[in-house]
Design an enzyme around this catalytic site. Structure first.
Site, mmCIF file in Angstrom:
data_model
loop_
_atom_site.group_PDB
_atom_site.id
_atom_site.type_symbol
_atom_site.label_atom_id
_atom_site.label_comp_id
_atom_site.label_asym_id
_atom_site.label_seq_id
_atom_site.Cartn_x
_atom_site.Cartn_y
_atom_site.Cartn_z
ATOM 1 N N SER A 7 -80.083 56.928 128.267
ATOM 2 C CA SER A 7 -79.382 57.816 127.328
ATOM 3 C C SER A 7 -80.417 58.532 126.475
ATOM 4 O O SER A 7 -81.127 57.903 125.678
ATOM 5 C CB SER A 7 -78.452 57.002 126.428
ATOM 6 O OG SER A 7 -78.143 57.765 125.277
ATOM 7 N N HIS A 32 -78.116 60.176 131.125
ATOM 8 C CA HIS A 32 -76.870 60.034 130.362
ATOM 9 C C HIS A 32 -76.994 60.863 129.078
ATOM 10 O O HIS A 32 -77.914 60.661 128.281
ATOM 11 C CB HIS A 32 -76.657 58.556 130.035
ATOM 12 C CG HIS A 32 -75.379 58.246 129.327
ATOM 13 N ND1 HIS A 32 -74.199 57.980 129.981
ATOM 14 C CD2 HIS A 32 -75.099 58.146 128.006
ATOM 15 C CE1 HIS A 32 -73.253 57.726 129.100
ATOM 16 N NE2 HIS A 32 -73.768 57.825 127.881
ATOM 17 N N ASP A 34 -75.198 62.093 125.630
ATOM 18 C CA ASP A 34 -74.125 61.769 124.694
ATOM 19 C C ASP A 34 -73.788 62.954 123.815
ATOM 20 O O ASP A 34 -74.583 63.368 122.977
ATOM 21 C CB ASP A 34 -74.563 60.590 123.811
ATOM 22 C CG ASP A 34 -74.600 59.290 124.590
ATOM 23 O OD1 ASP A 34 -73.570 58.923 125.175
ATOM 24 O OD2 ASP A 34 -75.665 58.637 124.614
ATOM 25 N N MET A 36 -71.461 64.385 120.890
ATOM 26 C CA MET A 36 -70.613 63.922 119.774
ATOM 27 C C MET A 36 -70.319 65.075 118.833
ATOM 28 O O MET A 36 -71.186 65.930 118.615
ATOM 29 C CB MET A 36 -71.318 62.808 119.005
ATOM 30 C CG MET A 36 -71.761 61.644 119.868
ATOM 31 S SD MET A 36 -72.468 60.324 118.880
ATOM 32 C CE MET A 36 -73.134 59.264 120.184
ATOM 33 N N HIS A 65 -71.351 62.375 128.596
ATOM 34 C CA HIS A 65 -70.376 61.481 127.974
ATOM 35 C C HIS A 65 -69.799 62.199 126.756
ATOM 36 O O HIS A 65 -70.480 62.343 125.734
ATOM 37 C CB HIS A 65 -71.101 60.179 127.587
ATOM 38 C CG HIS A 65 -70.253 59.155 126.936
ATOM 39 N ND1 HIS A 65 -70.773 58.015 126.369
ATOM 40 C CD2 HIS A 65 -68.905 59.069 126.760
ATOM 41 C CE1 HIS A 65 -69.792 57.282 125.868
ATOM 42 N NE2 HIS A 65 -68.654 57.910 126.078
ATOM 43 N N MET A 67 -67.859 62.474 123.678
ATOM 44 C CA MET A 67 -67.208 61.755 122.574
ATOM 45 C C MET A 67 -66.765 62.800 121.558
ATOM 46 O O MET A 67 -67.294 62.891 120.433
ATOM 47 C CB MET A 67 -68.199 60.749 121.968
ATOM 48 C CG MET A 67 -68.446 59.569 122.903
ATOM 49 S SD MET A 67 -69.970 58.698 122.524
ATOM 50 C CE MET A 67 -71.107 59.730 123.422
ATOM 51 N N MET A 136 -67.454 50.626 127.287
ATOM 52 C CA MET A 136 -68.337 50.662 126.116
ATOM 53 C C MET A 136 -68.542 49.240 125.574
ATOM 54 O O MET A 136 -67.567 48.512 125.362
ATOM 55 C CB MET A 136 -67.732 51.537 125.006
ATOM 56 C CG MET A 136 -67.581 53.009 125.348
ATOM 57 S SD MET A 136 -69.128 53.819 125.786
ATOM 58 C CE MET A 136 -70.073 53.646 124.255
ATOM 59 N N ASP A 174 -72.127 50.819 128.820
ATOM 60 C CA ASP A 174 -72.881 51.624 127.855
ATOM 61 C C ASP A 174 -72.841 50.984 126.466
ATOM 62 O O ASP A 174 -71.765 50.781 125.907
ATOM 63 C CB ASP A 174 -72.230 53.029 127.817
ATOM 64 C CG ASP A 174 -72.943 54.005 126.893
ATOM 65 O OD1 ASP A 174 -74.009 53.671 126.345
ATOM 66 O OD2 ASP A 174 -72.408 55.129 126.740
#
Ligand code: DX5
Ligand code: ZN
Length: 220
Positions: A7, A32, A34, A36, A65, A67, A136, A174
């Protein structure tokens, strides 16, 4: 063979190109990313232009991913920016079937993430449509959090159901993964491990970080 997905949230953003090369050399399988938005989770990270730039830095596949609220509105943009796999959170995907179809329409792989407190059963009706399930083991929002134990039970449950109903679906985990807990996570049923801090915060650098996870899960 277990797959490793570093990540990049924990990478050094000032030298992201080198960080990508280092994990690629070490044998990482995918990156990966992330995303957000400060709404679904209490943190803001990176978005579409960053994915687009990173795309030029490595041949490794990208998994994004999401979020964020209303992830369905951003599937096309992240796909065009270079995502290969798009992962949405079940908890804020009211029309999950439609969102997954949107990902498939872009010819990308579709994954669903479950927070630690979300039970496996919420995926009951759509298991056959998934390319990936992400369990998660921290509450999403930040890198560097402590690994939560109890979702291991859910990983075992899902692994067992997927073996019958969708054996091609990947099981990814994760949050807080390091060489000390990696083997237990794999024994519970994980086939892909996401790791941020244990890779990019490794004292020997990210290459050593990836290698120590590969070593920890050897033979699995
Ligand atoms: C948490 C993110 C994770 C995180 C993992 O919200 O989804 O991917 O970056 O980082 P570590 O391995 O440090 O827990
Ligand atoms: Zn993540």
């Amino acid at each position: 063979m277990i797959k490793i997905a570093p990540s990049i949230l924990s990478a050094d953003f000032l030298k992201m190109g080198e960080e990508l090369k280092a994990i690629e050399r070490a044998g990482a399988d995918r990156v990966h990313i992330d995303v957000m938005d400060g709404r679904f989770v209490p943190n803001i990270t990176m978005g579409i232009p960053v994915v687009k730039s990173l795309r030029r830095g490595t041949r490794l596949p990208f998994e994004v991913h999401l979020m964020i609220d209303q992830p369905e509105n951003y599937i096309e943009a992240f796909s065009q920016a270079g995502a290969d796999i798009l992962i949405v959170q079940q908890e804020n995907s009211v029309h999950l079937d439609r969102t997954l179809q949107g990902i498939k329409d872009m010819k990308k792989k579709a994954g669903v993430a479950l927070n630690p407190a979300t039970p496996a059963g919420v995926l009951e009706e759509i298991l056959e449509k998934l390319d990936l399930v992400l369990v998660m083991t921290v509450n999403p929002g930040f890198g560097g959090q402590k690994f939560i134990e109890y979702p291991l039970k859910k990983i075992r449950q899902l692994k067992e159901i997927l073996a019958r109903r969708n054996p091609g679906c990947e099981m990814e985990v994760d949050g807080g993964i390091d060489p000390q807990n990696a083997r237990r996570v794999v024994e519970a049923g994980a086939g892909v491990l996401v790791a941020g801090t244990s890779v990019f915060g490794h004292p020997g650098g990210p290459e050593a970080g990836v290698k120590s996870l590969i070593e920890a899960t050897k033979g699995k």
